[in-house]
Design an enzyme around this catalytic site. Structure first.
Site, PDB file in Angstrom:
ATOM      1  N   ASP A  70      45.101  34.113  57.031  1.00  0.00           N
ATOM      2  CA  ASP A  70      46.378  33.794  57.644  1.00  0.00           C
ATOM      3  C   ASP A  70      46.489  32.273  57.676  1.00  0.00           C
ATOM      4  O   ASP A  70      45.477  31.561  57.626  1.00  0.00           O
ATOM      5  CB  ASP A  70      46.465  34.390  59.053  1.00  0.00           C
ATOM      6  N   TRP A  71      47.704  31.786  57.753  1.00  0.00           N
ATOM      7  CA  TRP A  71      47.950  30.356  57.588  1.00  0.00           C
ATOM      8  C   TRP A  71      47.279  29.536  58.692  1.00  0.00           C
ATOM      9  O   TRP A  71      47.539  29.734  59.863  1.00  0.00           O
ATOM     10  CB  TRP A  71      49.443  30.115  57.542  1.00  0.00           C
TER      11      TRP A  71
END
Length: 854
Positions: free
Chosen positions: A252-253
């Protein structure tokens, strides 16, 4: 049974279709991947494991590798700009898709999204989200499918198949335990092996084994002491080892935190770039002997495989031939179909002893009052990274006016506006965004769907972080009403609003609080009033000079908004006006809704109440007009204290861009509402089994074990104090169904149903298992029943339909021990009359699974 609807959600025949990507060993690019890998030096390898910007991986022309482009979903393909410059089809939200109970329809949605991705140059879609509805307070509840792992897995598998049959990759997310938003970056979710396996891992396992996704996204949170980007047991041993996942694992970012632990934990790609824990840091770790280059090679192989599958590696045919890619799909038609098939009719009682309230007989009414702010300004999607910008939105008010005969008068009253922020300028505005250099030179100009200007990751062509100085949102507005119009500006920076040649606001706005995501998505708002005259157009310009354009090269972003609302009465007068409109109408249709302040990424809900005075509005309108239909426009459960006071309640979820057209189809009877609840709706928050989503000292114990959702409501002890308002699987239609027979074998259930009504209909046949009475005293506790299979059937008036639903071994299994079970029919969905054999037991079966947990 429709052609595209699999009989068994646990094993879709589409998975055996020759068109399915990676069928068996048909797709093998091993030699090409190894040749490409051998040509890379260490520095180039580690660069491939780190995003070069917000959405892409770097190209390596020397080996024929194109830049791999990723984009957020799950209801549309946003592309790299995250702006209105390139509009996206906006489909109904994930809870709506799950409410169709139709993996075949989810597959068709995937085909459309792949078409959208190809149009936007996107190779990998960051979707679907298959975390569970552990608690109705989960802020991202609307972006997940269901509280049930089987339904979640089946819908998710259909979605993944569809997207990948279009030649576009998916990244199933968020692996695993990202079931709430509070402290999501750091929370340590403590989940015992049994619920972890039976509930939270189960949808991922189902999708990996049945749809073979090309990617997985690991979550921010920890599970049992290890962050998921470093979780060797769950990623390397379970996901890759036990399940055979051969795809790419993307963080995930900004979730990746440690170079060595991430690589050892099985993380392939750290996003976004250019500065991540990989890249130069990983090369340094290899040279220092902290990790082996062979581990880097394994990760690069998986990136190259993803590139090959999506057609980004030269000399290797993509996993899906261009000739086999579905094309020519009508996005508006699909959005409208999914919406109406997702609507759940919760209640439909007779009005005044006559026919049921829905569908409305347009020939028998002359005046309809449409009430509620969301009737005019539809809430079509949830807030956060799921946001896309559709080309147009059909509101409920527009949809009904277009569908009803000219002789039917359709009035409107706001009644109660739940929003705490002024809505984006849209109706009556014609806008464009002008990107300007410091010397005033025009760098780019783009059309605007509404008053929200947002860019994330990539600016319009000709615009860079270095040359951009200001943005002007400019155009004209033609008011329909005279009086004091409210205008609002929002953004982190300097804003100057000019209307009709007069400067109404000129000031600087700074963020409140320390959450960068919240500051970007919901910047500070300032309001002004403008006296305008109906029919007289005025020029409008909002100039924005941002305080910053993102944290660094490749991560550019800006977000500012022009809001507008017409002259309004005070809150009491608004409700009184709605009551007057309802009193004078034959039918009152009230649309109630949540807002982005209630349902959005980044925070959890505090309660399940409708915001503002909407409950009061419904109660007073219902008292004024006994023929009141309430449409609930929310992505997740809300309390409905007035539900017994109105004859009809229709749940529309977040219905996508064709909201109003689909709503008119259903309310006026052109189609029936086809949805069934994918999650239980409690009458009150206090009745919900799980209401704790806030960690204590950094930890959140999943102390309820396997008893979430309907499993908790079906638990023998402790029993919830009251029944839910509407149970899992519930949903009414416009016809009646009789269950004529149920025949079982050790491996399947065959159900025959008959349409006993006077119009065609669709039914969702749901099969549940229940514990046998002779279960061993030390057997693990099971709920009173749990979903084992389902199928959608259709039949005309008086016709019968038959569904054969396999019973997979997994449905009988308990993690770590044996279990004996029996099958039971029905699911509380629709009006049903039990026929002969409508309930029966299967021969007892015992299944044992391994006792080791990852």
């Amino acid at each position: 049974m429709t052609d595209d609807q699999p009989h068994d959600p646990a094993h879709d025949p589409a998975h055996d279709d020759a068109r399915h990507p990676d069928r068996g060993l048909a797709y093998d690019c091993t030699a090409a991947v190894e040749r490409a890998l051998a040509a890379l030096d260490l520095d180039t390898k580690v660069r491939l494991l780190s995003g070069q910007d917000m959405w892409t991986l770097p190209a390596v022309p020397a080996i024929g590798l194109r830049s791999l482009v990723m984009s957020d979903g799950p209801i549309g393909v946003r592309g790299q700009e995250w702006s209105a410059e390139d509009p996206s089809v906006a489909l109904p939200g994930p809870t709506a898709l799950a409410a169709t109970w139709d993996p075949g329809l989810a597959r068709r949605v995937g085909h459309l999204l792949a078409q959208e991705a190809r149009r936007k140059g996107v190779h990998v879609l960051l979707a679907p989200t298959v975390n569970l509805h552990r608690s109705p307070l989960g802020g991202r509840h609307f972006e997940c499918y269901s509280e049930d792992p089987l339904l979640t897995g089946a819908i998710g598998a259909g979605y993944v198949r569809g997207v990948q049959e279009g030649g576009v990759g998916t990244t199933v997310k968020h692996f695993v335990g990202n079931d709430a938003e509070t402290d999501r970056l750091t929370v340590d979710n403590r989940i015992a092996p049994r619920p972890l396996r039976e509930l939270y891992l189960a949808p991922f396992e189902h999708i990996v084994k049945n749809a073979r996704p090309w990617g997985i996204m690991t979550a921010y949170n920890q599970v049992n002491g290890s962050t998921m980007t470093e979780h060797h047991p769950l990623v390397n041993e379970v996901l890759r080892g036990e399940w055979g996942f051969d795809g790419c694992n993307v963080s995930d970012w900004t979730a990746a935190r440690d170079t060595v632990r991430a690589l050892r934990g099985g993380l392939d790609v750290a996003m976004p770039g250019p500065r991540t824990v990989y890249g130069a840091s990983l090369a340094e770790a290899v040279r220092a002997g902290a990790v082996a280059e062979a581990q880097v090679d394994d990760a690069v192989r998986r990136v190259l495989l993803l590139a090959a599958r999506t057609g980004c590696l030269a000399g290797v045919p993509a996993a899906v031939s261009p000739a086999d890619v579905p094309r020519g799909i009508d996005g508006r038609a699909v959005a409208r179909e999914v919406a109406r098939r997702a609507f759940v009719l919760l209640r439909n009682e007779p009005v005044g002893g006559a026919r049921r309230a829905l569908p409305v007989d347009a020939a028998a009414v002359r005046k309809i009052a449409v009430i509620g702010a969301a009737a005019r300004d539809a809430r079509v999607l949830g807030g956060g990274s799921a946001t896309v910008f559709p080309e147009a939105i059909v509101s409920p008010l527009e949809g009904l006016r277009a569908a009803l005969p000219d002789e039917v008068e359709v009035g409107f009253a706001v009644g109660a506006d739940p929003r705490t922020r002024v809505p984006h300028a849209r109706e009556g505005f014609t806008l464009r965004a002008r990107y300007l250099a410091a010397d005033g030179r025009l760098l780019a100009e783009t059309p605007q769907f509404d008053g929200k200007v947002q860019v994330m990751g990539r600016f319009p062509e000709g615009v860079t972080r270095q040359n951009l100085s200001a943005v002007e949102l400019t155009g004209s507005y033609t008011p329909q009403t005279s009086g004091g119009h409210t205008l609002a500006v929002a953004g982190t920076g300097e804003l100057r609003l000019t209307v009709g040649g007069s400067v109404l606001f000129d000031g600087r706005c700074a963020p409140e609080g320390n959450d960068p995501f919240e500051a970007f998505m919901n910047p500070v708002e300032r309001r002004v009033t403008a006296e305008l005259t109906a029919g007289e157009s005025v020029d409008v310009t909002l100039r924005f000079v941002p305080l910053g354009l993102g944290p660094g090269e490749g991560l550019g972003g800006l977000n500012f908004t022009l809001g507008h609302s017409e002259p309004q009465l005070d809150a009491d007068a608004e409700i009184q006006e709605a009551v007057r409109a309802a009193t004078a109408a034959d039918v009152a249709i009230v649309v109630v809704a949540t807002t982005e302040e209630v349902e959005s990424e980044g925070f959890d809900r505090r309660d399940l109440r409708l915001p503002g005075r909407q409950d009061e509005l419904v109660t007073r309108v219902a008292a004024a007009n006994p023929y009141t239909v309430v449409v609930v426009n929310s992505g997740s459960p809300v309390e409905l204290p007035w539900r017994e006071q109105v004859p009809a309640v229709l749940l529309s979820w977040f219905p996508g861009q064709e909201a109003g057209a689909a709503l008119a189809d259903v309310l006026l009877g052109a189609d029936e509402p086809g949805g069934r609840l994918p999650t239980t709706w409690p009458a009150r928050l206090d009745d919900a089994p799980v209401t704790t989503v806030t960690p204590t000292d950094g930890q959140l114990p999943y102390s309820e074990g396997v008893f979430i959702g309907y499993r908790a409501w079906q638990r023998s002890a402790p029993v919830p104090a009251t029944a839910p308002a509407y149970p899992f699987g519930h949903g009414l239609g416009y016809t009646d169904w009789e269950y004529e027979s149920l025949d079982t074998t050790p491996d399947s259930v065959r159900v025959r149903v008959r349409n006993a009504g006077d119009r065609p209909g669709r039914e969702v046949v749901q099969i549940y298992l229940a514990p046998t009475s002779d279960a061993a005293p030390d057997a693990p506790e099971r709920p009173g029943r749990w979903l084992a299979g389902f199928a959608v059937v259709e039949a005309g008036p008086g016709e019968s339909a038959e569904a054969e639903i396999p019973l997979p071994d997994r449905a009988f299994a308990v993690w770590g021990s044996a279990f004996e079970g029996s099958a039971a029919s029905g699911g509380g969905a629709g009006r049903r009359t039990a026929g002969a054999g409508s309930r029966a037991s299967t021969p007892s079966r015992r299944r044992t699974v391994s006792t080791t947990a990852g």
